[in-house]
Design a protein around this motif. Structure first.
Motif, PDB file in Angstrom:
ATOM      1  N   TYR A   1     -85.118  28.475   5.122  1.00 46.58           N
ATOM      2  CA  TYR A   1     -84.578  27.966   3.856  1.00 46.58           C
ATOM      3  C   TYR A   1     -84.247  26.487   3.992  1.00 46.58           C
ATOM      4  O   TYR A   1     -83.796  26.032   5.045  1.00 46.58           O
ATOM      5  CB  TYR A   1     -83.322  28.742   3.448  1.00 46.58           C
ATOM      6  CG  TYR A   1     -83.600  30.137   2.959  1.00 46.58           C
ATOM      7  CD1 TYR A   1     -83.948  30.372   1.628  1.00 46.58           C
ATOM      8  CD2 TYR A   1     -83.532  31.225   3.823  1.00 46.58           C
ATOM      9  CE1 TYR A   1     -84.207  31.652   1.169  1.00 46.58           C
ATOM     10  CE2 TYR A   1     -83.799  32.514   3.371  1.00 46.58           C
ATOM     11  CZ  TYR A   1     -84.139  32.723   2.043  1.00 46.58           C
ATOM     12  OH  TYR A   1     -84.408  33.989   1.598  1.00 46.58           O
ATOM     13  N   GLU A   2     -84.463  25.736   2.908  1.00 48.73           N
ATOM     14  CA  GLU A   2     -84.176  24.307   2.895  1.00 48.73           C
ATOM     15  C   GLU A   2     -82.770  24.043   2.357  1.00 48.73           C
ATOM     16  O   GLU A   2     -82.312  24.713   1.415  1.00 48.73           O
ATOM     17  CB  GLU A   2     -85.198  23.581   2.006  1.00 48.73           C
ATOM     18  CG  GLU A   2     -86.633  23.648   2.522  1.00 48.73           C
ATOM     19  CD  GLU A   2     -86.858  22.783   3.746  1.00 48.73           C
ATOM     20  OE1 GLU A   2     -86.084  21.805   3.930  1.00 48.73           O
ATOM     21  OE2 GLU A   2     -87.784  23.071   4.525  1.00 48.73           O
ATOM     22  N   PHE A   3     -82.090  23.060   2.938  1.00 50.67           N
ATOM     23  CA  PHE A   3     -80.753  22.669   2.500  1.00 50.67           C
ATOM     24  C   PHE A   3     -80.661  21.144   2.475  1.00 50.67           C
ATOM     25  O   PHE A   3     -81.113  20.477   3.410  1.00 50.67           O
ATOM     26  CB  PHE A   3     -79.681  23.239   3.433  1.00 50.67           C
ATOM     27  CG  PHE A   3     -79.761  24.738   3.594  1.00 50.67           C
ATOM     28  CD1 PHE A   3     -79.296  25.570   2.596  1.00 50.67           C
ATOM     29  CD2 PHE A   3     -80.322  25.292   4.720  1.00 50.67           C
ATOM     30  CE1 PHE A   3     -79.383  26.950   2.722  1.00 50.67           C
ATOM     31  CE2 PHE A   3     -80.415  26.671   4.868  1.00 50.67           C
ATOM     32  CZ  PHE A   3     -79.947  27.507   3.866  1.00 50.67           C
ATOM     33  N   ASN A   4     -80.072  20.598   1.397  1.00 48.58           N
ATOM     34  CA  ASN A   4     -79.933  19.140   1.315  1.00 48.58           C
ATOM     35  C   ASN A   4     -78.480  18.674   1.238  1.00 48.58           C
ATOM     36  O   ASN A   4     -78.221  17.488   1.030  1.00 48.58           O
ATOM     37  CB  ASN A   4     -80.730  18.581   0.128  1.00 48.58           C
ATOM     38  CG  ASN A   4     -80.287  19.136  -1.210  1.00 48.58           C
ATOM     39  OD1 ASN A   4     -79.298  19.859  -1.304  1.00 48.58           O
ATOM     40  ND2 ASN A   4     -81.030  18.800  -2.263  1.00 48.58           N
ATOM     41  N   CYS A   5     -77.538  19.596   1.419  1.00 55.71           N
ATOM     42  CA  CYS A   5     -76.128  19.218   1.381  1.00 55.71           C
ATOM     43  C   CYS A   5     -75.297  20.315   2.031  1.00 55.71           C
ATOM     44  O   CYS A   5     -75.792  21.410   2.309  1.00 55.71           O
ATOM     45  CB  CYS A   5     -75.660  18.966  -0.055  1.00 55.71           C
ATOM     46  SG  CYS A   5     -75.810  20.394  -1.152  1.00 55.71           S
ATOM     47  N   ALA A   6     -74.025  19.980   2.254  1.00 58.10           N
ATOM     48  CA  ALA A   6     -73.093  20.969   2.821  1.00 58.10           C
ATOM     49  C   ALA A   6     -71.703  20.688   2.289  1.00 58.10           C
ATOM     50  O   ALA A   6     -71.261  19.538   2.251  1.00 58.10           O
ATOM     51  CB  ALA A   6     -73.105  20.918   4.341  1.00 58.10           C
ATOM     52  N   LEU A   7     -71.027  21.740   1.881  1.00 65.79           N
ATOM     53  CA  LEU A   7     -69.626  21.671   1.483  1.00 65.79           C
ATOM     54  C   LEU A   7     -68.789  22.196   2.644  1.00 65.79           C
ATOM     55  O   LEU A   7     -68.992  23.316   3.098  1.00 65.79           O
ATOM     56  CB  LEU A   7     -69.382  22.498   0.228  1.00 65.79           C
ATOM     57  CG  LEU A   7     -67.952  22.487  -0.324  1.00 65.79           C
ATOM     58  CD1 LEU A   7     -67.578  21.092  -0.818  1.00 65.79           C
ATOM     59  CD2 LEU A   7     -67.793  23.505  -1.450  1.00 65.79           C
ATOM     60  N   LEU A   8     -67.868  21.355   3.121  1.00 68.31           N
ATOM     61  CA  LEU A   8     -66.987  21.740   4.218  1.00 68.31           C
ATOM     62  C   LEU A   8     -65.623  22.117   3.662  1.00 68.31           C
ATOM     63  O   LEU A   8     -65.060  21.396   2.832  1.00 68.31           O
ATOM     64  CB  LEU A   8     -66.822  20.586   5.207  1.00 68.31           C
ATOM     65  CG  LEU A   8     -67.963  20.286   6.170  1.00 68.31           C
ATOM     66  CD1 LEU A   8     -69.191  19.753   5.450  1.00 68.31           C
ATOM     67  CD2 LEU A   8     -67.509  19.284   7.236  1.00 68.31           C
ATOM     68  N   ASN A   9     -65.099  23.235   4.122  1.00 66.65           N
ATOM     69  CA  ASN A   9     -63.757  23.688   3.756  1.00 66.65           C
ATOM     70  C   ASN A   9     -62.919  23.799   5.016  1.00 66.65           C
ATOM     71  O   ASN A   9     -63.322  24.457   5.982  1.00 66.65           O
ATOM     72  CB  ASN A   9     -63.808  25.055   3.066  1.00 66.65           C
ATOM     73  CG  ASN A   9     -64.474  25.001   1.710  1.00 66.65           C
ATOM     74  OD1 ASN A   9     -63.911  24.475   0.769  1.00 66.65           O
ATOM     75  ND2 ASN A   9     -65.675  25.553   1.620  1.00 66.65           N
ATOM     76  N   TYR A  10     -61.753  23.162   4.994  1.00 62.87           N
ATOM     77  CA  TYR A  10     -60.836  23.219   6.134  1.00 62.87           C
ATOM     78  C   TYR A  10     -59.602  24.029   5.736  1.00 62.87           C
ATOM     79  O   TYR A  10     -58.813  23.612   4.887  1.00 62.87           O
ATOM     80  CB  TYR A  10     -60.446  21.802   6.554  1.00 62.87           C
ATOM     81  CG  TYR A  10     -59.414  21.714   7.662  1.00 62.87           C
ATOM     82  CD1 TYR A  10     -59.276  22.713   8.630  1.00 62.87           C
ATOM     83  CD2 TYR A  10     -58.582  20.605   7.751  1.00 62.87           C
ATOM     84  CE1 TYR A  10     -58.336  22.623   9.627  1.00 62.87           C
ATOM     85  CE2 TYR A  10     -57.628  20.492   8.759  1.00 62.87           C
ATOM     86  CZ  TYR A  10     -57.511  21.504   9.686  1.00 62.87           C
ATOM     87  OH  TYR A  10     -56.571  21.408  10.683  1.00 62.87           O
ATOM     88  N   TYR A  11     -59.474  25.209   6.330  1.00 60.81           N
ATOM     89  CA  TYR A  11     -58.320  26.072   6.124  1.00 60.81           C
ATOM     90  C   TYR A  11     -57.339  25.796   7.258  1.00 60.81           C
ATOM     91  O   TYR A  11     -57.569  26.202   8.405  1.00 60.81           O
ATOM     92  CB  TYR A  11     -58.766  27.538   6.118  1.00 60.81           C
ATOM     93  CG  TYR A  11     -59.811  27.846   5.068  1.00 60.81           C
ATOM     94  CD1 TYR A  11     -59.445  28.272   3.800  1.00 60.81           C
ATOM     95  CD2 TYR A  11     -61.167  27.703   5.347  1.00 60.81           C
ATOM     96  CE1 TYR A  11     -60.401  28.555   2.832  1.00 60.81           C
ATOM     97  CE2 TYR A  11     -62.133  27.980   4.392  1.00 60.81           C
ATOM     98  CZ  TYR A  11     -61.743  28.408   3.134  1.00 60.81           C
ATOM     99  OH  TYR A  11     -62.695  28.677   2.180  1.00 60.81           O
ATOM    100  N   ARG A  12     -56.272  25.081   6.968  1.00 58.63           N
ATOM    101  CA  ARG A  12     -55.375  24.577   8.008  1.00 58.63           C
ATOM    102  C   ARG A  12     -54.598  25.687   8.705  1.00 58.63           C
ATOM    103  O   ARG A  12     -54.239  25.573   9.875  1.00 58.63           O
ATOM    104  CB  ARG A  12     -54.422  23.551   7.394  1.00 58.63           C
ATOM    105  CG  ARG A  12     -55.144  22.299   6.895  1.00 58.63           C
ATOM    106  CD  ARG A  12     -54.328  21.543   5.887  1.00 58.63           C
ATOM    107  NE  ARG A  12     -54.212  22.296   4.628  1.00 58.63           N
ATOM    108  CZ  ARG A  12     -53.605  21.838   3.537  1.00 58.63           C
ATOM    109  NH1 ARG A  12     -53.054  20.635   3.552  1.00 58.63           N
ATOM    110  NH2 ARG A  12     -53.559  22.586   2.445  1.00 58.63           N
TER     111      ARG A  12
END
Length: 199
Positions: free
Chosen positions: A95-106
């Motif tokens: 699968y192709e991906f052109n972005c990423a969303l990062l989530n930081y759960y502290r």
């Protein structure tokens, strides 16, 4: 070398779970935690505005943006470590991906409510690849079309969960609060944003 995938069938969807996708998740966790330009945007959910219950960052190819819950993310450039990781995931999954969303759960108080990654800009049946590093957390899934009990997957540090088409159309997922949990977790969700009708 990673192990997997474990295929998890869903009614109207499916998952592929790689329990040990990367070798040194602790190093990647510390690197991203300490060097990512984290934000805490104000989101709009069901007509109400509230501060995001986690920290986020958005990276991607030049010109990529992503809007959800009333907030517009403009992609920051790929760090080398995540660009290489994206390339590996593309090769391993097809699968192709052109972005990423990062989530930081502290800690265990940071959370994500039930939702689907089904924004129009992702296309009708997107594939989303979710890499987890840091403290393991419970990932919940519930169907949009029946009232069966939610399913739970404990996502290990270094694991990759591939949410295959058409899962986003028929299922919602969440990361619930876990009181008393002091350790942090970072989730990197690789996506493909459509830039034009030809994409």
């Amino acid at each position: 070398m990673f192990f997997g995938p474990e295929h998890i069938p869903l009614e109207n969807g499916g998952l592929s779970y790689y329990p040990q996708y990367i070798d040194d998740p602790d190093t990647l966790y510390q690197l991203l935690r300490d060097n990512t330009p984290w934000q805490q945007p104000v989101l709009e959910v069901y007509g109400r505005r509230h501060v995001s219950p986690r920290l986020v960052a958005f990276i991607g190819d030049v010109g990529v943006s992503y809007r959800y819950s009333g907030y517009q993310h403009i992609a920051q450039p790929w760090p080398d470590v995540l660009s290489s990781l994206r390339d590996k995931i593309v090769i391993d999954t097809g699968y192709e991906f052109n972005c990423a969303l990062l989530n930081y759960y502290r800690d265990g108080n940071d959370c994500m409510g039930y939702h689907s990654d089904d924004e129009a800009v992702l296309g009708s049946d997107p594939c989303v690849a979710s890499l987890s590093i840091g403290c393991p957390r419970d990932f919940m899934l519930k169907s949009k079309i029946n009232k069966r009990p939610a399913q739970k997957i404990n996502l290990a540090s270094g694991s990759l969960l591939l949410m295959l088409p058409p899962t986003q159309r028929y299922w919602q997922h969440a990361l619930p609060v876990r009181k008393g949990l002091s350790q942090g977790r970072i989730n990197i969700t690789f996506r493909k944003v459509l830039l034009s009708p030809q994409d």
